[in-house]
Design a protein around this motif. Structure first.
Motif, PDB file in Angstrom:
ATOM      1  N   ASP A  77       0.823  -1.212   0.000  1.00  0.00           N
ATOM      2  CA  ASP A  77       0.000   0.000   0.000  1.00  0.00           C
ATOM      3  C   ASP A  77       0.854   1.258   0.000  1.00  0.00           C
ATOM      4  N   LYS A  78       2.138   1.102   0.255  1.00  0.00           N
ATOM      5  CA  LYS A  78       3.042   2.247   0.305  1.00  0.00           C
ATOM      6  C   LYS A  78       3.763   2.396  -1.032  1.00  0.00           C
ATOM      7  N   GLU A 160      21.592   1.717  14.399  1.00  0.00           N
ATOM      8  CA  GLU A 160      21.530   0.352  13.875  1.00  0.00           C
ATOM      9  C   GLU A 160      20.161  -0.281  14.131  1.00  0.00           C
ATOM     10  N   LYS A 161      19.577  -0.009  15.286  1.00  0.00           N
ATOM     11  CA  LYS A 161      18.255  -0.561  15.598  1.00  0.00           C
ATOM     12  C   LYS A 161      17.150   0.075  14.760  1.00  0.00           C
ATOM     13  N   SER A 162      17.434   1.235  14.174  1.00  0.00           N
ATOM     14  CA  SER A 162      16.415   1.971  13.422  1.00  0.00           C
ATOM     15  C   SER A 162      16.371   1.610  11.948  1.00  0.00           C
ATOM     16  N   VAL A 163      17.352   0.828  11.496  1.00  0.00           N
ATOM     17  CA  VAL A 163      17.511   0.576  10.060  1.00  0.00           C
ATOM     18  C   VAL A 163      16.974  -0.797   9.678  1.00  0.00           C
ATOM     19  N   LYS A 262      13.131   2.517   9.732  1.00  0.00           N
ATOM     20  CA  LYS A 262      11.893   1.789   9.946  1.00  0.00           C
ATOM     21  C   LYS A 262      10.731   2.759  10.113  1.00  0.00           C
ATOM     22  N   ASP A 263       9.545   2.290   9.767  1.00  0.00           N
ATOM     23  CA  ASP A 263       8.351   3.101   9.979  1.00  0.00           C
ATOM     24  C   ASP A 263       8.258   3.481  11.459  1.00  0.00           C
ATOM     25  N   GLY A 264       7.919   4.720  11.720  1.00  0.00           N
ATOM     26  CA  GLY A 264       7.780   5.192  13.092  1.00  0.00           C
ATOM     27  C   GLY A 264       9.023   5.862  13.635  1.00  0.00           C
ATOM     28  N   PHE A 287       9.956   9.015   8.173  1.00  0.00           N
ATOM     29  CA  PHE A 287      10.195   8.552   6.812  1.00  0.00           C
ATOM     30  C   PHE A 287       8.884   8.236   6.085  1.00  0.00           C
ATOM     31  N   ALA A 288       7.963   7.548   6.760  1.00  0.00           N
ATOM     32  CA  ALA A 288       6.701   7.164   6.124  1.00  0.00           C
ATOM     33  C   ALA A 288       5.895   8.395   5.732  1.00  0.00           C
TER      34      ALA A 288
END
Length: 321
Positions: A77-78, A160-163, A262-264, A287-288
């Motif tokens: 949907d994106k 790193e946790k965000s990717v 990542k989304d959010g 980003f979203a």
């Protein structure tokens, strides 16, 4: 000419060698290239020729030979997150599929089961998984080197946790416009970083700061910075325009490992990168939400610098409807 693109040798390097003399030397080359150009070609011997021959041979050819209704199952949907069909009306004579969270074995298996139901394609998963593992290591090394060079090592764990990693596979046919031979127009990636591999053929062109187009070498790993990393680094590294200009009408294949937030996750420069000499260039953004902006109200078409239009401090911010 492709030879003008900076080549940086990563042979023998891996993440566990961070801090060694050879790591620091390569880090200096990486930052010089990214600060001045926003791209470079990586010489990286961890990917075997066997893997590349399998990937650009039977694996991709079998994938793109699937019927259109099967490939349409790679839906999202994106925008830009799933299957992109050919669009002659827009001048895009290519089609592309994407595996989201490609470093996850379960994601590869799920994609494979969609394309080859009900049991999937073990060869696809094995070869693509091997390639993604190699490319993830290269991407992490480049990103880690930038973080170290900027002096914000304490941000590495949270970054790193965000990717998350996506893998996009693309097949190009003869360009619609036979005069320009451009089959993918100039654009900046909106993500963190893209590593582009083209095999046995040319087509990728990368734009310099003085508006020249450099033809990337075949059989190479081209590292290109995206807007997300530009914003996170507070403009220290720049997103690089690139395009695909075919040299002939033969089919061409490309595969791109893409790192993105990542989304959010909010994309925001660390406070250490903002000072009197380096004022904050971009407001924190999601980003979203930025992706939605680009595909609403002609956001992409109306602004050359869409990132600045969306969240830059200079000038009036264009709001989403």
């Amino acid at each position: 000419m492709g030879s003008e693109i900076r080549k940086i040798d990563f042979s023998g390097l891996e993440m566990k060698k961070a801090g060694t003399k050879e790591w620091v030397e390569v880090r200096g080359e990486v930052m010089e290239a990214l600060e001045t150009k926003g791209f470079f070609e990586a010489v990286y011997d961890s990917v075997s020729m066997e893997t590349l021959e399998e990937l650009f041979g039977p694996v991709l050819k079998e994938l793109f030979a699937l019927p259109p209704d099967i490939k349409m199952r790679n839906h999202s949907d994106k925008p830009l997150q799933g299957y992109i069909p050919r669009s002659s009306a827009k001048g895009f004579n290519y089609e592309s599929l994407k595996v989201h969270d490609a470093s996850s074995d379960s994601s590869l298996s799920s994609f494979s089961a969609l394309m080859w139901p009900p049991n999937g394609n073990p060869t696809f998963c094995e070869v693509v998984g091997r390639y993604v593992g190699n490319m993830r290591e290269l991407e992490m090394m480049v990103r880690r080197m930038v973080v170290e060079a900027l002096g914000v090592e304490k941000e590495w764990e949270s970054l790193e946790k965000s990717v998350v990693y996506g893998l996009r596979m693309t097949e190009y046919d003869a360009p619609v416009n036979q005069e320009t031979m451009v089959t993918m127009p100039a654009h900046r990636d909106i993500i963190v970083m893209t590593i582009i591999r083209q095999q046995e053929g040319r087509g990728l062109e990368i734009q310099t700061k003085d508006d020249r187009w450099l033809l990337a070498s075949p059989n190479s790993f081209n590292v290109v910075i995206g807007e997300s990393f530009q914003a996170w680094s507070n403009g220290r590294v720049k997103a690089t325009p690139h395009r695909v200009k075919m040299l002939n009408n033969e089919k061409r294949y490309s595969i791109q490992l893409r790192s993105q937030f990542k989304d959010g996750c909010m994309i925001q420069a660390p406070e250490e990168l903002v000072d009197q000499d380096h004022p904050q260039l971009y407001k924190p953004y999601n980003f979203a939400d930025y992706l939605k902006f680009l595909f609403s109200n002609g956001g992409w078409a109306e602004n050359t610098d869409t990132l600045k239009a969306y969240c830059g401090f200079e000038g009036k911010k264009k709001m989403m409807a």
